[in-house]
Design a protein around this motif. Structure first.
Motif, short mmCIF file in Angstrom:
data_model
loop_
_atom_site.label_atom_id
_atom_site.label_comp_id
_atom_site.label_asym_id
_atom_site.label_seq_id
_atom_site.Cartn_x
_atom_site.Cartn_y
_atom_site.Cartn_z
N GLY A 1 39.24 39.72 27.68
CA GLY A 1 38.07 39.67 26.79
C GLY A 1 37.17 40.87 27.01
O GLY A 1 37.64 42.02 27.08
N GLY A 2 35.87 40.63 27.18
CA GLY A 2 34.91 41.71 27.39
C GLY A 2 34.98 42.32 28.79
O GLY A 2 34.32 43.33 29.06
N GLY A 3 35.72 41.70 29.68
CA GLY A 3 35.98 42.30 31.00
C GLY A 3 34.87 42.13 32.03
O GLY A 3 34.86 42.82 33.05
N ALA A 4 33.94 41.18 31.79
CA ALA A 4 32.79 41.05 32.70
C ALA A 4 33.22 40.87 34.16
O ALA A 4 32.66 41.51 35.06
CB ALA A 4 31.92 39.88 32.26
N VAL A 5 34.20 40.02 34.38
CA VAL A 5 34.60 39.72 35.76
C VAL A 5 35.37 40.89 36.36
O VAL A 5 35.16 41.27 37.51
CB VAL A 5 35.41 38.40 35.81
CG1 VAL A 5 35.80 38.05 37.23
CG2 VAL A 5 34.60 37.26 35.19
N PHE A 6 36.24 41.48 35.57
CA PHE A 6 36.98 42.67 36.02
C PHE A 6 36.01 43.78 36.44
O PHE A 6 36.14 44.37 37.52
CB PHE A 6 37.92 43.15 34.90
CG PHE A 6 38.35 44.57 35.02
CD1 PHE A 6 39.23 44.98 36.04
CD2 PHE A 6 37.90 45.53 34.12
CE1 PHE A 6 39.63 46.31 36.15
CE2 PHE A 6 38.29 46.86 34.23
CZ PHE A 6 39.16 47.25 35.24
N PHE A 7 35.03 44.08 35.59
CA PHE A 7 34.09 45.15 35.92
C PHE A 7 33.25 44.79 37.15
O PHE A 7 32.89 45.66 37.93
CB PHE A 7 33.17 45.46 34.72
CG PHE A 7 33.87 46.17 33.58
CD1 PHE A 7 34.60 47.34 33.79
CD2 PHE A 7 33.80 45.68 32.29
CE1 PHE A 7 35.24 48.01 32.74
CE2 PHE A 7 34.43 46.33 31.23
CZ PHE A 7 35.16 47.49 31.46
N ALA A 8 32.95 43.50 37.32
CA ALA A 8 32.13 43.08 38.46
C ALA A 8 32.93 43.11 39.76
O ALA A 8 32.39 43.47 40.81
CB ALA A 8 31.56 41.69 38.22
N THR A 9 34.20 42.72 39.71
CA THR A 9 34.98 42.64 40.96
C THR A 9 35.47 44.02 41.40
O THR A 9 35.59 44.28 42.59
CB THR A 9 36.18 41.68 40.82
OG1 THR A 9 36.90 42.02 39.64
CG2 THR A 9 35.76 40.25 40.76
N ARG A 10 35.77 44.89 40.43
CA ARG A 10 36.14 46.28 40.73
C ARG A 10 37.22 46.40 41.79
O ARG A 10 37.10 47.20 42.73
CB ARG A 10 34.92 47.03 41.24
CG ARG A 10 34.10 47.64 40.18
CD ARG A 10 33.11 48.55 40.81
NE ARG A 10 33.00 49.82 40.16
CZ ARG A 10 32.19 50.78 40.57
NH1 ARG A 10 31.48 50.61 41.65
NH2 ARG A 10 32.13 51.90 39.93
N HIS A 11 38.24 45.60 41.67
CA HIS A 11 39.32 45.69 42.64
C HIS A 11 40.13 46.95 42.36
O HIS A 11 40.37 47.31 41.21
CB HIS A 11 40.20 44.45 42.55
CG HIS A 11 41.06 44.24 43.74
ND1 HIS A 11 42.29 44.85 43.89
CD2 HIS A 11 40.88 43.51 44.87
CE1 HIS A 11 42.81 44.49 45.05
NE2 HIS A 11 41.97 43.68 45.67
#
Ligand code: SAM
Length: 294
Positions: free
Chosen positions: A67-77
């Motif tokens: 989706g909008g990637g909120a969790v991906f951008f926040a976790t930054r793995h």
């Protein structure tokens, strides 16, 4: 923030002197990225209720409903695999990753008027090159009513004009998103395909279209197809399989008897959500579940 106007507006905040954007586009930014599109079910407001429940460390991060990637951008793995079935969204991520400046430059040429909106909305994304396709996606997302992505059965965007006077993008954020995406593997398609390569020691976060709370909901109109009850059941079966393979996962969904029954063998945490993309105000405050297999 949300300026509804009865009249179409001819001026956009993006229509600023060209030199200003040129300066910004060449500035080196070290900002933490945030979603650059508004997305139904976007998790930006819930990050602090979700991420603390994630494992402290894991080898790779998988997010098959990006989706909008909120969790991906926040976790930054540093080793992330992201995916979505919405092809236009994934095209946009690829374009921003490869050349965010070109996407920004194209956005600067798109006027925020109802006439232009309807003209741009009618253009089929497949008829455009990748940069223009991405720019149209961001433009429609920022100028359409409530930032809702909705397509008809033919896959054609059908959201009315929103008449908001807001920036289409923040150059520093687009640059930061581009940098974050450069380190990720970006896939497109069904969630099952996205986790084919997952191994013990990896972590997956699933944020599917939510099981409906009752009545008609537009929430699952992210793609030309619908996310049906059988897709929820298939997802729960996949989660069970991952558990058996020693993969840790977390999953968000609505706090409904159906979802509680599907995941009854797992730990659940209640998360309070405020759904902004919902026309009925009484349905905006709903409880969500975070299901955890660890
Ligand atoms: C609730 S949204 C994810 C929101 C995201 N966590 C965020 O913060 O913006 C669900 C996503 O699932 C995608 N989707 C729908 N059906 C899918 C499928 N079968 N496989 C993979 N993705 C799918 C939609 O395109 C949508 O982007």
């Amino acid at each position: 923030m949300l300026l509804l106007s009865p009249q179409p507006m001819s001026i956009s905040l993006n229509a600023q002197p060209e030199f200003q954007f040129n300066i910004e586009r060449t500035t080196v930014v070290s900002k933490k990225a945030e979603p650059f599109v508004k997305w139904a079910g976007g998790k930006q407001a819930l990050i602090s209720q979700l991420v603390p429940h994630f494992p402290k460390s894991y080898t790779r991060y998988f997010e098959p409903f990006i989706g909008g990637g909120a969790v991906f951008f926040a976790t930054r793995h540093s080793k992330a695999v992201i995916s979505d079935q919405n092809e236009w969204l994934i095209d946009t991520y690829e374009a921003v990753r490869d050349n965010w400046q070109a996407v920004a430059a194209k956005l600067d040429t798109l006027p925020n008027t109802k006439t232009d909106y309807l003209r741009i909305r009618a253009i089929l994304p497949k008829s455009l090159d990748l940069v223009d396709r991405a720019a149209h996606f961001v433009y429609l997302n920022k100028t359409c009513f409530r930032g809702l992505f909705r397509v008809n059965r033919q896959g054609q965007y059908n959201v009315p004009y929103g008449a908001y006077d807001r920036r289409y993008y923040d150059p520093a954020n687009l640059a930061a998103a581009s940098a974050a995406l450069k380190g990720a593997t970006v896939l497109r398609g069904d969630y099952e395909a996205a986790v084919v390569g997952v191994n013990e020691g990896d972590f997956a976060y699933f944020d599917p279209p939510y099981y409906k709370l009752g009545g008609y909901s537009d929430f699952n109109r992210y793609t030309a197809g619908q996310f049906r009850e059988r897709d929820q059941v298939r997802l729960a079966a996949l989660c069970n399989e991952l558990t058996e393979r020693g993969v840790k996962w977390a999953l968000s969904n609505s706090d409904t008897p159906f979802i509680r029954a599907l995941y009854k063998r797992y730990r659940m945490v209640t998360v309070n959500a405020r759904r902004e993309i919902n026309l009925k105000s009484q349905e905006r405050d709903v409880a969500e579940l975070l299901v955890l297999n660890y």
